[in-house]
Design an enzyme around this catalytic site. Structure first.
Site, PDB file in Angstrom:
ATOM      1  CG  HIS A 136       6.851  -8.617  -1.970  1.00 31.46           C
ATOM      2  ND1 HIS A 136       6.300  -8.027  -0.843  1.00 31.46           N
ATOM      3  CD2 HIS A 136       5.999  -8.344  -2.994  1.00 31.46           C
ATOM      4  CE1 HIS A 136       5.167  -7.409  -1.175  1.00 31.46           C
ATOM      5  NE2 HIS A 136       4.960  -7.589  -2.473  1.00 31.46           N
ATOM      6  CG  ASP A 147      -5.686  -6.819   0.231  1.00 32.04           C
ATOM      7  OD1 ASP A 147      -4.900  -7.669  -0.233  1.00 32.04           O
ATOM      8  OD2 ASP A 147      -5.469  -5.591   0.201  1.00 32.04           O
ATOM      9  CE1 TYR A 149       1.946  -8.551   1.488  1.00 32.79           C
ATOM     10  CE2 TYR A 149       0.290 -10.261   1.209  1.00 32.79           C
ATOM     11  CZ  TYR A 149       0.938  -9.141   0.745  1.00 32.79           C
ATOM     12  OH  TYR A 149       0.572  -8.601  -0.468  1.00 32.79           O
ATOM     13  CG  HIS A 169      -2.616  -5.347  -2.292  1.00 34.94           C
ATOM     14  ND1 HIS A 169      -2.836  -6.613  -1.785  1.00 34.94           N
ATOM     15  CD2 HIS A 169      -1.543  -5.450  -3.117  1.00 34.94           C
ATOM     16  CE1 HIS A 169      -1.947  -7.454  -2.293  1.00 34.94           C
ATOM     17  NE2 HIS A 169      -1.143  -6.769  -3.106  1.00 34.94           N
ATOM     18  CD  GLU A 195       1.719  -5.630  -1.509  1.00 32.49           C
ATOM     19  OE1 GLU A 195       1.755  -4.870  -2.487  1.00 32.49           O
ATOM     20  OE2 GLU A 195       1.991  -6.834  -1.581  1.00 32.49           O
ATOM     21  CG  HIS A 247       5.554  -4.570  -6.042  1.00 34.57           C
ATOM     22  ND1 HIS A 247       4.921  -3.611  -5.287  1.00 34.57           N
ATOM     23  CD2 HIS A 247       5.023  -5.764  -5.657  1.00 34.57           C
ATOM     24  CE1 HIS A 247       4.056  -4.194  -4.467  1.00 34.57           C
ATOM     25  NE2 HIS A 247       4.101  -5.506  -4.684  1.00 34.57           N
ATOM     26  CD  GLU A 248       5.171  -9.219  -7.016  1.00 35.59           C
ATOM     27  OE1 GLU A 248       5.469  -9.941  -6.034  1.00 35.59           O
ATOM     28  OE2 GLU A 248       4.094  -8.626  -7.097  1.00 35.59           O
TER      29      GLU A 248
END
Length: 471
Positions: A184, A277, A195, A282, A204, A180-181
Site C-alpha cells: 500500500h 467497504d 481507495y 476488498h 487492494e 500486502h500492507e
C-alpha cells in the site's frame, strides 16, 4: 491517503453479529470502531512522511510520541519495530532496530523478518529500495490495542494487532500480510490509486499480488508451487478457513458459520455494486487478483519474474491515473507486456487472455468464414431481373442465366426402322401414304415430337435418291 486494513469490515461485522462470546463481540465491535476512526482520517503524517516526531497524541490517534532514530547508510533495509504495549499511541517504544539480534518476543521478530522479506523481494526482483524507492525506513508497531483483530498501513508505518485469540491469531505471522500492507505504501508513492470503487479494488489487488510474491520469493516457490492464499496463517485451529482471500479461486477462502462465506467474485459477471467497504474494494479485488494468477501460472518459472515485472512496470510507469479502472489497468498491462516481451510473445498472449477470462477485456471477435458452396441441390435462382439487379449492386458477374437446353437430336428408340438422316425442321416431302385417314390440315414445319410411334410407315430418307447402277 486512507488507512488500509487487511481484514475487510464486512467480515468483522459478520463476526460481531455471530460470536457467541460477548467478550469476543465486544472486541470485534471495538476493532470496527477503531477502523472507522482511522479510515476517516488522512495518513498519519502526510503523504509518505517518515518524520515520526510530533505532538504527543490524544488517545486513539495515530500520531507519534517521539522520533525513531534509524541507523544505516541506506545500502540495505532500515527496519525498526515498536511496541504499542496494547495501547493506541503510535509508534510506541523501539524494541528492535536494523542489524540488532533477535529478541525473545516472537511477534517482534516476525514483524522484523516480514518487513525484511518484503524489502528484499522488491529490491532483488524489481530494483526498488523500500516503499518510496529511496530507502524509506520501514517502521512497524506490534501489540496495537487489546485483542485488535486487524493490521493496517497508515501512510507512514505498519501496525499489527495480536488477534482475538479465537478466530484470528497474531497478524505478524503471515509474510504475505506484511507484504500486502507495505505494498500500500508502494502504491501510495507511485500510482496513488484512490481507495474507492475499481481504483480502490486495484489498490487492494496490487497489495495482494506483491504480498503473495514476497512470500513466494522468501520461500523460493515457483508460480506452480505457490498456494496463492493471502493470510493463510491468520486463522486459529477449528476455523473453517484457509485464508482471508484466494487468488487462485476467489470466493473459496472460507466458509464458516462465524465468518460467513467468502463473497469475492472471480469474474466481472459477479462484480458487486455497493457503497460499503469503500465501494467493495476488498470484494471486487478478487477479479484482478484472479487475472494475475492466470498470467503467472500460464508462464513457466517464478511469478515474480515476467508476470510480476509486467505488473510492477505498469504500477510504476506513471501512466495510471488515480481513478484507473479495471479495463484501463488491463489495457496498460497488455501494453507493458508487448513493450517488454513483444506483441506475439507468450507474456502478451497470457495477459490478454487472462483479462478476457475474467471478463474485463472483451473476447476478440473471430472473422466470419467465407460461405462454402452447398453440397446439395441449390435453391432455384430468382427470376432474371432480380439476379441482374443484385449483380449490378454487388460484385457478382453480369452473366445471364443459362439458356434452356436444345431439344434432343435423336428420337427415342422405337419399333420403326431407323433412318439415316436426322430429322429437320422441314416437313417431309415424299412421304409414303400411311394407313391413317387423310386430314384436311396442311402440313406444318413443327419439329418432330417424342410422341409414341404409330403404325404408319417410316418416311423415306430426306436426302437425294441415289442413281441406279449402270446396266
Amino acid at each position: 491517503m486512507t488507512v488500509h486494513h487487511i481484514v475487510p469490515p464486512y467480515l468483522l461485522e459478520h463476526l460481531e453479529r455471530t460470536a457467541d462470546d460477548p467478550n469476543l463481540r465486544a472486541r470485534y465491535r471495538l476493532t470496527l470502531q477503531h477502523d472507522a476512526v482511522l479510515r476517516s482520517r488522512p495518513a498519519a503524517l502526510g503523504q509518505g512522511s517518515v518524520q515520526l516526531d510530533g505532538i504527543v497524541p490524544s488517545e486513539g490517534t495515530v500520531q507519534s510520541e517521539g522520533t525513531a532514530q534509524l541507523e544505516g547508510d541506506g545500502a540495505g533495509a532500515r527496519r525498526v519495530v515498536h511496541d504499542a504495549e496494547n495501547g493506541t499511541t503510535l509508534p510506541g517504544p523501539v524494541v528492535r532496530r536494523e542489524g540488532e539480534p533477535a529478541v525473545a518476543d516472537a511477534t517482534v521478530n516476525q514483524a522484523y523478518d516480514g518487513t525484511g522479506a518484503t524489502w528484499t523481494m522488491f529490491k532483488e526482483c524489481f530494483g526498488r529500495d523500500s516503499v518510496d524507492g529511496a530507502g524509506l525506513p520501514l517502521s512497524s508497531t506490534v501489540y496495537y490495542d487489546h485483542g485488535y483483530a486487524n493490521a493496517f498501513w497508515d501512510g507512514a508505518q505498519l501496525v499489527f494487532g495480536d488477534g482475538d485469540g479465537e478466530i484470528f491469531g497474531d497478524f505478524t505471522g503471515s509474510i504475505d500480510v506484511v507484504g500486502h500492507e507495505l505494498t500500500h505504501g508502494v502504491t501510495q508513492y507511485t500510482a496513488g490509486l484512490v481507495y474507492e470503487g475499481q481504483s480502490g479494488a486495484l489498490n487492494e489487488s496490487l497489495s495482494d499480488v506483491f504480498g503473495s510474491l514476497a512470500k513466494q520469493h522468501h520461500l523460493g516457490q515457483t508460480a506452480a508451487e505457490a498456494d496463492w492464499l493471502i493470510g493463510a496463517d491468520l486463522f486459529r485451529p477449528g476455523v473453517s478457513a484457509t485464508a482471508l482471500r484466494s487468488m487462485k479461486a476467489p470466493g473459496t477462502a472460507y466458509d464458516d458459520p462465524r465468518l460467513g462465506r467468502d463473497p469475492q467474485p472471480a469474474h466481472m459477471s459477479g462484480y458487486v455494486e455497493t457503497t460499503e467497504d469503500n465501494g467493495g474494494v476488498h470484494l471486487n479485488s478478487g477479479i484482478p487478483n484472479h487475472a494475475f494468477y492466470l498470467v503467472a501460472t500460464a508462464l513457466p518459472g517464478n511469478a515474480y519474474d515476467h508476470a510480476g515485472q509486467i505488473w510492477y512496470t505498469t504500477l510504476t510507469s506513471g501512466n495510471l491515473t488515480p481513478t484507473t479502472t479495471f479495463a484501463s489497468f488491463a489495457t496498460a498491462t497488455h501494453t507493458t507486456a508487448i513493450t517488454l516481451y513483444g506483441p506475439t510473445s507468450p507474456e502478451a498472449t497470457a495477459v490478454q487472455t487472462a483479462w478476457q477470462n475474467v471478463g474485463v477485456l472483451p473476447t476478440t471477435p473471430q472473422p466470419e468464414a467465407a460461405p462454402t458452396p452447398p453440397e446439395s441441390e441449390p435453391d432455384p435462382a430468382p427470376p432474371e431481373p432480380t439476379d441482374l439487379i443484385r449483380a449490378a449492386n454487388t460484385s457478382l458477374p453480369l452473366n445471364p442465366p443459362p439458356a434452356a437446353p436444345p431439344p434432343p437430336t435423336n428420337p427415342p428408340p422405337s419399333d420403326a426402322a431407323p433412318t439415316d438422316a436426322a430429322p429437320t425442321d422441314a416437313a417431309p416431302t415424299d412421304a409414303a401414304p400411311t394407313d391413317a385417314a387423310p386430314t384436311d390440315a396442311a402440313p406444318t414445319n413443327a419439329a418432330p415430337t417424342n410422341a409414341a410411334p404409330t403404325d404408319a410407315a417410316p418416311p423415306p430418307p430426306a436426302g437425294p435418291t441415289p442413281a441406279p447402277d449402270p446396266a
